[in-house]
Write an enzyme that holds these catalytic residues in place. Structure first.
Site, PDB file in Angstrom:
ATOM      1  N   ASP A 167      18.231  30.983  22.972  1.00 17.11           N
ATOM      2  CA  ASP A 167      17.398  30.273  23.945  1.00 17.11           C
ATOM      3  C   ASP A 167      15.956  30.798  23.897  1.00 17.11           C
ATOM      4  O   ASP A 167      15.083  30.302  24.607  1.00 17.11           O
ATOM      5  CB  ASP A 167      17.995  30.328  25.361  1.00 17.11           C
ATOM      6  CG  ASP A 167      18.162  31.745  25.895  1.00 17.11           C
ATOM      7  OD1 ASP A 167      17.846  32.709  25.179  1.00 17.11           O
ATOM      8  OD2 ASP A 167      18.625  31.884  27.056  1.00 17.11           O
ATOM      9  N   SER A 168      15.704  31.780  23.002  1.00 15.05           N
ATOM     10  CA  SER A 168      14.318  32.170  22.701  1.00 15.05           C
ATOM     11  C   SER A 168      13.535  30.965  22.206  1.00 15.05           C
ATOM     12  O   SER A 168      12.307  30.988  22.197  1.00 15.05           O
ATOM     13  CB  SER A 168      14.295  33.277  21.636  1.00 15.05           C
ATOM     14  OG  SER A 168      15.070  32.908  20.512  1.00 15.05           O
ATOM     15  N   GLU A 212      19.926  44.662  24.017  1.00 13.83           N
ATOM     16  CA  GLU A 212      18.484  44.433  23.805  1.00 13.83           C
ATOM     17  C   GLU A 212      17.652  45.457  24.565  1.00 13.83           C
ATOM     18  O   GLU A 212      17.893  45.703  25.754  1.00 13.83           O
ATOM     19  CB  GLU A 212      18.131  43.009  24.282  1.00 13.83           C
ATOM     20  CG  GLU A 212      16.629  42.707  24.170  1.00 13.83           C
ATOM     21  CD  GLU A 212      16.288  41.231  24.311  1.00 13.83           C
ATOM     22  OE1 GLU A 212      17.207  40.387  24.418  1.00 13.83           O
ATOM     23  OE2 GLU A 212      15.080  40.923  24.309  1.00 13.83           O
TER      24      GLU A 212
HETATM   25  O1  KIV Z   1      17.573  34.062  22.470  1.00 12.64           O
HETATM   26  C1  KIV Z   1      17.439  34.917  21.585  1.00 12.64           C
HETATM   27  O2  KIV Z   1      16.841  34.698  20.539  1.00 12.64           O
HETATM   28  C2  KIV Z   1      18.024  36.221  21.797  1.00 12.64           C
HETATM   29  C3  KIV Z   1      17.513  37.332  20.941  1.00 12.64           C
HETATM   30  C4  KIV Z   1      16.365  37.976  21.608  1.00 12.64           C
HETATM   31  C5  KIV Z   1      18.555  38.292  20.603  1.00 12.64           C
HETATM   32  O3  KIV Z   1      18.835  36.403  22.650  1.00 12.64           O
END
Ligand code: KIV
Length: 270
Positions: A51-52, A187
């Protein structure tokens, strides 16, 4: 450097075997078919449709606006370009707030091509993890800095710096493993905590900003390519020294994780 293509599909069993051998596996985010294919050629074992995407693709200042429709669309794109990586999809903010919602949304992501779903939280996702695992949906539990809780945390800060908080993370990680989580993503925690959590669990731990001792490493695609708006300490721009553009940068990232030269001290919180 020659490119390598997966000749067998990566499964959860593959990740456990890598862990047993004391080796590292490589994860990375992708959001479309083109990059899923490039990551496969470079030997990335796990692709996260994270969701990044709300921040790196859509330009939001958090992941909170990301919807299930966004996740399904990008999961379908990645599936079309996938060359055998294990595909993980994020359950976005508030998509696992009730049991019914959780089951419907996790099923939608699996139907779109995911092999595993990721959800953020500690003890409070214990029942959700069990609910999914018992119904055959592998869960990656995301702990440490959980960006969907950024407003409660008060910013994107390192987690588990004091002993009380670190002990809490270790205890809750074990709870989620016992509830049936298949992997844990950790994280932004101090390196020592990354090691302790990894050593305390039987399931593979994937780290981002958690030091070099986790079983796997993950990075956001845009961070590896140095095009993210913000660049935290744990990020390395692999495009800077690449001799073969974007594919070369991703191959270099894979090799750096496999050879354990990344993350280096400068990328760790101590
Ligand atoms: O949403 C994402 O890309 C993540 C990464 C930061 C691990 O959770």
């Amino acid at each position: 450097m020659s490119t390598q293509t997966h000749n067998a599909n990566v499964t959860l069993t593959t990740l456990f075997k890598i862990k047993e051998r004391g080796e590292k596996f490589v994860c990375m985010t992708a959001y479309d078919a083109c990059f899923a294919s490039i990551l496969g050629d470079a030997g990335v074992e796990v692709i996260l449709v994270g969701d990044s995407l709300g921040m790196v693709l859509q330009g939001h200042d958090s992941t909170l606006p990301v919807t299930m429709d966004d996740m399904i669309y990008h999961m379908q794109c990645v599936k079309r370009g996938n060359k055998g990586a294990l595909l993980v999809a994020d359950l976005p903010f508030m998509s696992y707030a009730s049991e019914t919602q959780t089951l419907e949304n996790a099923a939608a992501l699996m139907r779109a091509g995911a092999h595993m779903v990721k959800l953020e939280g500690g003890a409070w996702i214990e029942n959700t993890t069990r609910l999914l695992a018992e119904r055959g949906i592998p869960v990656c539990a995301h702990m440490g800095l959980t960006p969907q809780s950024v407003n409660r945390i008060g910013g994107f800060h390192v987690q588990g710096r004091d002993t009380g908080q670190a002990d809490g993370i270790i205890a809750e990680a074990k709870l989620l493993e016992d509830a049936g989580a298949s992997t844990l993503l950790l994280e932004c925690v101090p390196r020592s905590l990354g090691k302790t959590v990894t050593d305390s669990l039987n399931i593979p731990v994937i780290g981002i900003g958690a030091g070099p001792d986790t079983t796997g490493q993950i990075m956001v695609l845009h961070d590896v390519l140095g095009v993210s708006v913000i660049s935290p300490k744990f990020v390395k721009n692999f495009l800077l020294d690449s001799k073969n553009g974007i594919p070369g940068a991703i191959e270099d990232y894979v090799q750096a994780v496999k050879s354990q030269s990344f993350p280096a001290d400068e990328h760790c919180f101590n």
